[in-house]
Design a protein around this motif. Structure first.
Motif, PDB file in Angstrom:
ATOM      1  N   ASP A  90       0.833  -1.204   0.000  1.00  0.00           N
ATOM      2  CA  ASP A  90       0.000   0.000   0.000  1.00  0.00           C
ATOM      3  C   ASP A  90       0.866   1.251   0.000  1.00  0.00           C
ATOM      4  N   VAL A  91       1.896   1.268   0.830  1.00  0.00           N
ATOM      5  CA  VAL A  91       2.795   2.423   0.907  1.00  0.00           C
ATOM      6  C   VAL A  91       3.538   2.600  -0.419  1.00  0.00           C
ATOM      7  N   ALA A  92       4.011   1.507  -1.000  1.00  0.00           N
ATOM      8  CA  ALA A  92       4.723   1.590  -2.282  1.00  0.00           C
ATOM      9  C   ALA A  92       3.801   2.125  -3.375  1.00  0.00           C
ATOM     10  N   ARG A  93       2.539   1.695  -3.369  1.00  0.00           N
ATOM     11  CA  ARG A  93       1.588   2.191  -4.367  1.00  0.00           C
ATOM     12  C   ARG A  93       1.323   3.682  -4.179  1.00  0.00           C
ATOM     13  N   GLU A  94       1.150   4.100  -2.938  1.00  0.00           N
ATOM     14  CA  GLU A  94       0.930   5.521  -2.665  1.00  0.00           C
ATOM     15  C   GLU A  94       2.118   6.361  -3.129  1.00  0.00           C
ATOM     16  N   SER A  96       4.265   5.537  -5.456  1.00  0.00           N
ATOM     17  CA  SER A  96       4.290   5.495  -6.923  1.00  0.00           C
ATOM     18  C   SER A  96       3.286   6.468  -7.526  1.00  0.00           C
ATOM     19  N   GLU A  97       2.091   6.507  -6.961  1.00  0.00           N
ATOM     20  CA  GLU A  97       1.074   7.433  -7.470  1.00  0.00           C
ATOM     21  C   GLU A  97       1.513   8.878  -7.303  1.00  0.00           C
ATOM     22  N   ALA A  98       2.163   9.178  -6.185  1.00  0.00           N
ATOM     23  CA  ALA A  98       2.591  10.553  -5.906  1.00  0.00           C
ATOM     24  C   ALA A  98       3.801  10.961  -6.738  1.00  0.00           C
ATOM     25  N   HIS A  99       4.649  10.015  -7.133  1.00  0.00           N
ATOM     26  CA  HIS A  99       5.926  10.360  -7.755  1.00  0.00           C
ATOM     27  C   HIS A  99       6.126   9.815  -9.163  1.00  0.00           C
ATOM     28  N   LEU A 100       5.131   9.155  -9.724  1.00  0.00           N
ATOM     29  CA  LEU A 100       5.282   8.566 -11.056  1.00  0.00           C
ATOM     30  C   LEU A 100       5.636   9.614 -12.096  1.00  0.00           C
ATOM     31  N   ALA A 101       4.987  10.749 -12.056  1.00  0.00           N
ATOM     32  CA  ALA A 101       5.272  11.800 -13.042  1.00  0.00           C
ATOM     33  C   ALA A 101       6.732  12.227 -12.975  1.00  0.00           C
TER      34      ALA A 101
END
Length: 115
Positions: A90-94, A96-101
């Motif tokens: 869950d933390v890794a997904r969060e 990734s969503e915040a920093h993917l760009a």
């Protein structure tokens, strides 16, 4: 920091592998058969999925149950130890969503779009 006696050298942290996190997510809702894992995990070959499942079973993250039926039925399920990895995913997904760009922009700037 890189002490040879550090227990981190023996920790089987396979979640960083390409397929392990996906297997954990697929088993989050309960046991699944091999074929039921292959559908949502598109792109994994049967050989690689088998190797991943064996490694995760060896490390205690999942259990393989062979049912004595005809035809044979095998199911995989997360163990309590395997379930402890769900919050980490869950933390890794969060993150990734915040920093993917930012990651994609850095790759583009570098001229590399490889994953």
């Amino acid at each position: 920091m890189f002490d040879p006696a550090c227990p981190s050298a023996d920790v089987p942290f396979r979640v960083g592998g390409k397929w392990s996190g996906m297997v954990i997510r697929c088993l989050e809702g309960g046991p699944r058969r091999f074929g039921e894992l292959r559908v949502p995990i598109r792109g994994v070959t049967p050989k690689v999925l088998s190797e991943t499942l064996r490694a995760m079973e060896r490390d205690g993250f999942l259990v393989r149950t062979a049912h004595d039926e005809n035809p044979p039925r095998v199911e995989y399920a997360l163990t309590p130890l395997g379930r402890t990895l769900l919050p980490l995913l869950d933390v890794a997904r969060e993150w990734s969503e915040a920093h993917l760009a930012g990651v994609l922009a850095a790759r583009e700037e570098d001229g590399s779009d490889a994953s």
